[in-house]
Design an enzyme around this catalytic site. Structure first.
Site, PDB file in Angstrom:
ATOM      1  N   ARG A  53      -1.494   6.835  -6.115  1.00 16.57           N
ATOM      2  CA  ARG A  53      -1.870   5.422  -6.073  1.00 16.57           C
ATOM      3  C   ARG A  53      -3.259   5.334  -5.461  1.00 16.57           C
ATOM      4  NH1 ARG A  53       1.001   2.471  -1.616  1.00 16.57           N
ATOM      5  NH2 ARG A  53      -1.090   2.428  -0.727  1.00 16.57           N
TER       6      ARG A  53
ATOM      7  N   HIS B  74      -1.315  -0.747  -2.087  1.00 17.71           N
ATOM      8  CA  HIS B  74      -0.004  -0.987  -2.701  1.00 17.71           C
ATOM      9  C   HIS B  74      -0.065  -2.245  -3.575  1.00 17.71           C
ATOM     10  CE1 HIS B  74       4.235  -1.590  -3.304  1.00 17.71           C
ATOM     11  NE2 HIS B  74       4.157  -2.767  -2.721  1.00 17.71           N
TER      12      HIS B  74
ATOM     13  N   TYR C 102      -2.848   3.350   7.259  1.00 20.74           N
ATOM     14  CA  TYR C 102      -1.873   4.441   7.252  1.00 20.74           C
ATOM     15  C   TYR C 102      -2.260   5.688   6.458  1.00 20.74           C
ATOM     16  CZ  TYR C 102      -0.599   1.964   2.925  1.00 20.74           C
ATOM     17  OH  TYR C 102      -0.627   1.339   1.712  1.00 20.74           O
TER      18      TYR C 102
HETATM   19  C1  LIG Z   1      15.116  -3.573  -2.758  1.00 21.04           C
HETATM   20  C2  LIG Z   1      13.688  -3.703  -2.341  1.00 21.04           C
HETATM   21  N1  LIG Z   1      13.336  -3.402  -1.083  1.00 21.04           N
HETATM   22  C3  LIG Z   1      12.071  -3.528  -0.668  1.00 21.04           C
HETATM   23  C4  LIG Z   1      11.113  -3.965  -1.532  1.00 21.04           C
HETATM   24  C5  LIG Z   1       9.683  -4.152  -1.043  1.00 21.04           C
HETATM   25  N2  LIG Z   1       8.819  -3.153  -1.692  1.00 21.04           N
HETATM   26  C6  LIG Z   1       8.112  -3.486  -2.779  1.00 21.04           C
HETATM   27  S1  LIG Z   1       7.334  -2.177  -3.417  1.00 21.04           S
HETATM   28  C7  LIG Z   1       7.909  -1.153  -2.213  1.00 21.04           C
HETATM   29  C8  LIG Z   1       7.548   0.302  -2.251  1.00 21.04           C
HETATM   30  C9  LIG Z   1       7.883   0.914  -3.560  1.00 21.04           C
HETATM   31  O1  LIG Z   1       7.477   2.234  -3.599  1.00 21.04           O
HETATM   32  P1  LIG Z   1       7.665   3.109  -4.897  1.00 21.04           P
HETATM   33  O2  LIG Z   1       9.068   3.034  -5.377  1.00 21.04           O
HETATM   34  O3  LIG Z   1       7.129   4.456  -4.590  1.00 21.04           O
HETATM   35  O4  LIG Z   1       6.772   2.381  -5.996  1.00 21.04           O
HETATM   36  P2  LIG Z   1       5.197   2.105  -5.953  1.00 21.04           P
HETATM   37  O5  LIG Z   1       5.023   0.766  -5.331  1.00 21.04           O
HETATM   38  O6  LIG Z   1       4.560   3.191  -5.204  1.00 21.04           O
HETATM   39  O7  LIG Z   1       4.782   2.042  -7.377  1.00 21.04           O
HETATM   40  C10 LIG Z   1       8.710  -1.853  -1.327  1.00 21.04           C
HETATM   41  C11 LIG Z   1       9.343  -1.274  -0.132  1.00 21.04           C
HETATM   42  C12 LIG Z   1      11.515  -4.293  -2.844  1.00 21.04           C
HETATM   43  N3  LIG Z   1      10.644  -4.744  -3.755  1.00 21.04           N
HETATM   44  N4  LIG Z   1      12.795  -4.153  -3.226  1.00 21.04           N
END
Ligand SMILES: Cc1ncc(C[n+]2csc(CCOP(=O)(O)OP(=O)(O)O)c2C)c(N)n1
Ligand SMILES: [Mg+2]
Lengths: 371, 326
Positions: free
Chosen positions: A261, A265, A274
């Site tokens: 990434r 985010h 971080y």
């Molecule tokens: C059930 C849930 N918990 C928390 C979140 C908040 N949240 C949004 S994106 C994220 C991180 C996701 O990481 P990853 O699966 O690696 O996907 P990326 O964003 O890196 O594409 C979090 C914790 C959410 N959307 N859904």
């Protein structure tokens, strides 16, 4: 606690090096024309442009939020172009490149982040389900959809395949692990496409997994493979093979696209809190677009005019995205009550009409110069 | 002596005080460590208390709440953060079938001193699932205490009271009010401040009681100011389970009218329960039916419509007008 499992070097499927050299892989022969590679290059450049425009639009207050795909273009275009028309994709919220491949207009995606719609497109028509924000949920939907495909007898020669997108963080969710198991037990025609971009907001991969993600599949009883997620050709070949496996009745595959990434985010996030800038530099050298350009140049498959034309097209796409976004109207207030139920609902109808009267009372007051 | 703090910073200071007071207090959740949480409510705690006490968990809410239950069984007092209201739901099973029932099932041998912090409510222009008001599910569940804060002073003290509680507390933080600032008396003692279960009269009045909690308290106070025709008493109910009916009923008996405002949807919302109870207990004092001002019974809309969906100042005033129409 032992680190061995996590530190054993796993095989990474790569067909195009960061320097732009084409490599062969015995399991993933890729028969591809120069024209097709140029088309992939175009896709990569254009989705990056859509993405960067969206980031600027958010900065200008035109969007509430944007989740940038910067750095993940190859994983998305490679896998997205491996899909056939009748295949079905279940995205998370960052799959703008896959959306592009499925013919979703950028403005449809922008509408969601602008807050004028919660979806917009017709998932059946586009072979692309709505974005899913609640992490991991869509992996089960993809699996169930694939079980439906099975029951329709649509598996076999020229069968239909299903793909589910999710991130490294999502591999921690119960839903995702249940999806792996349901898919395995049912031999469902589904591909689990994990974009391991190394981060889940501020949490690095070590907080989610002690083994390489693709190895999870073995425990569930189906194959897993790690592909260079910044290599569009490898992503295309590996996903195509996995989809073909699924469509022909050989069950699920977990594809781990190893990528990064490059941005925050989302536009709300501040990664300087971080992570190290050095990490970013390391990955810049592996840029998914640069290597395709190098390959085309090194092999004389595209000239300066080609690259200029693509850049000009990107400028036009950017302009279109800006205008379409700015001119997107807000929905009417009474839209709140639309499509809550399939059948007429007295309760909703009553609230709608009460609210309509309430809103009208302001207009009346306004006309009289009141309140 | 006071310190000027936002609601977010006050919760942070309260967490810090609780962690300093009791080494068994832990913080767990997604991004609560190095990042300090997406709203920075746990900012600095990871640095000062270390990774053993401030745990960046894997991305799994059922895992977070389930392991926090295990920690509680081992004598810890976990404070878990659910990143946004809409992401509580994967933890629903652990919360409703395990957390809420543990004390009763064990005939009191097991305690669940667990606090679940949830930034909740709308009004921040967010995408789907980031603006929910799930408090009715919690209020409906026996075994859970449910509170919501509306100002920095309460934020600072109520988080500490919640952590001291031997019962599980759902601690609802009004995310659109995180940046509201006020003086906090950090020198008082936990014993002196208003008990966790008590409602608070936020503004005195004589003609109508306006009840709110969390993000709607500010709107209710604005409505009371704006209505120059009536003297409106505003109650910040603070605790949704249990509800402090002594304070509410006494107020309603004085004013004869009750309007309840919340962001949660109307049907089966906290207002429905409070209205039923007040009607039973204050029937002969009521000059009008209890009026509810709530979100519509639809899914939370796309953000460009949230200003219409959420009860705002005008909708609250309209509710007050309706109460005076009788
Ligand atoms: C059930 C849930 N918990 C928390 C979140 C908040 N949240 C949004 S994106 C994220 C991180 C996701 O990481 P990853 O699966 O690696 O996907 P990326 O964003 O890196 O594409 C979090 C914790 C959410 N959307 N859904
Ligand atoms: Mg990730």
């Amino acid at each position: 606690m032992s680190d061995t499992a996590a530190h054993e070097e796993p095989e990474l499927i790569q067909l195009l090096t960061p320097e732009g050299e084409l490599k062969e892989h015995p399991d993933y022969p890729l028969d591809i024309s120069a024209e097709e590679i140029r088309a992939l290059y175009r896709d990569l450049v254009l989705v990056r442009r859509v993405d960067s425009e969206a980031v600027s639009l958010q900065r200008q207050g035109e969007l509430g939020l944007w989740a940038s795909l910067l750095g993940q273009e190859a994983a998305q275009i490679g896998s997205g172009r491996a899909l056939r028309d009748k295949d079905m994709a279940f995205p998370s919220y960052r799959e703008h490149g896959v959306a592009w491949c499925r013919g979703i207009e950028p403005k449809e995606l922008l509408g969601m982040f602008r807050g004028v719609t919660n979806g917009g497109w017709d998932p059946h028509e586009q072979g692309f389900h709505l974005y899913t924000i609640v992490i991991g949920s869509q992996t089960l939907h993809a699996t169930g959809y694939a079980m439906g495909v099975q029951r329709d007898g649509a598996v076999g020669e020229d069968g239909t395949a299903v793909i589910s997108y999710f991130g490294d963080g999502a591999t921690s969710q119960g839903d995702t692990n249940e999806a792996f198991n349901f898919a395995s037990v049912n031999n469902a025609p589904v591909v689990f496409f994990c974009q391991n971009n190394q981060w889940a907001i501020s949490e690095p991969l070590e907080r989610q997994a002690r083994v390489p993600i693709y190895r999870r599949a073995a425990g569930f009883g189906f194959p897993g493979v790690r592909v260079d997620g910044n290599d569009v050709l490898a992503c295309l070949a590996v996903t195509r093979a996995a989809l073909d496996n699924a469509r022909s009745g050989n069950g699920p595959t977990l594809v781990e696209a190893f990528t990064y990434r490059m941005g925050a985010h989302t536009t709300n996030d501040d990664p300087t809190r971080y992570r190290d800038a050095a990490e970013l530099d390391e990955w810049k050298a592996k840029d998914p677009i640069l290597r395709v350009r190098r390959y085309l140049e090194l092999n004389g498959l595209a000239d300066e005019a080609f690259f200029t034309a693509i850049d000009e097209e990107a400028d036009k796409v950017g302009e279109r995205v800006r205008t379409e976004c700015r001119s997107m109207p807000d929905p009417e207030p009474l839209d709140i009550f639309h499509e809550v139920y399939a059948e007429p609902n007295v309760h909703i109808d009553r609230q709608r009409s009460e609210f309509a009267d309430y809103l009208a009372s302001f207009e009346d007051a306004g006309a009289e110069g009141g309140r | 002596m006071g310190t000027n703090l936002t609601i977010g910073k006050a919760i942070n200071a309260g967490l810090r005080a609780a962690m300093e007071h009791d080494p068994k207090v832990l913080v767990m959740g997604e991004d609560v460590g190095r990042l300090g949480g997406v709203f920075r409510v746990t900012d600095g705690l990871h640095k000062d208390f270390g990774a053993d006490r401030v745990i960046d968990t894997p991305l799994a809410e059922s895992g977070i709440v389930g392991t926090a239950i295990g920690m509680a069984l081992r004598g810890y007092r976990p404070v878990v953060e659910i990143q946004f209201d809409g992401f509580f739901f994967p933890a629903a099973n652990q919360t409703f079938t395990q957390l809420a029932k543990m004390r009763r099932r064990s005939a009191g041998k097991l305690s669940m001193p667990l606090v679940m912090r949830i930034p909740y409510g709308g009004g921040i222009g967010a995408v789907e699932h980031h603006s929910e008001s799930p408090e009715a599910y919690f209020q409906h569940t026996a075994g859970l205490r449910v509170v919501s804060v509306a100002n920095p002073e309460d934020a600072y003290w109520m988080i500490q009271q919640a952590i001291r509680s031997d019962d599980p507390v759902i601690f609802l933080e009004p995310k659109r009010r995180y940046y509201e600032k006020a003086e906090v008396d950090t020198e008082a003692s936990l014993q002196e401040v208003t008990p966790l279960n008590s409602a608070r009269i936020a503004r005195s009045g004589t003609d109508c009681t306006l009840l709110a909690y969390g993000p709607m308290v500010k709107t209710a106070l604005q409505a009371a100011e704006a209505d120059t025709d009536h003297s409106i008493e505003v109650i910040d109910v603070r605790s949704l389970s249990p509800v402090d009916y002594d304070t509410i009923n006494a107020s309603v008996k004085r004013t004869g009218r009750l309007v309840i405002a919340h962001e949660a949807t109307l049907t089966g919302g906290p207002g429905a329960e409070i209205a039923a109870r007040v009607t039973e207990e204050c029937f002969y004092h009521l000059e009008s039916p209890v009026i509810r001002v709530a979100a519509f019974d639809t899914p939370y809309p796309q953000s460009r419509l949230e200003e219409y969906y959420l009860p705002d100042l005008d909708r609250v005033l309209d509710g007050v007008d309706r109460a005076f129409a009788y």
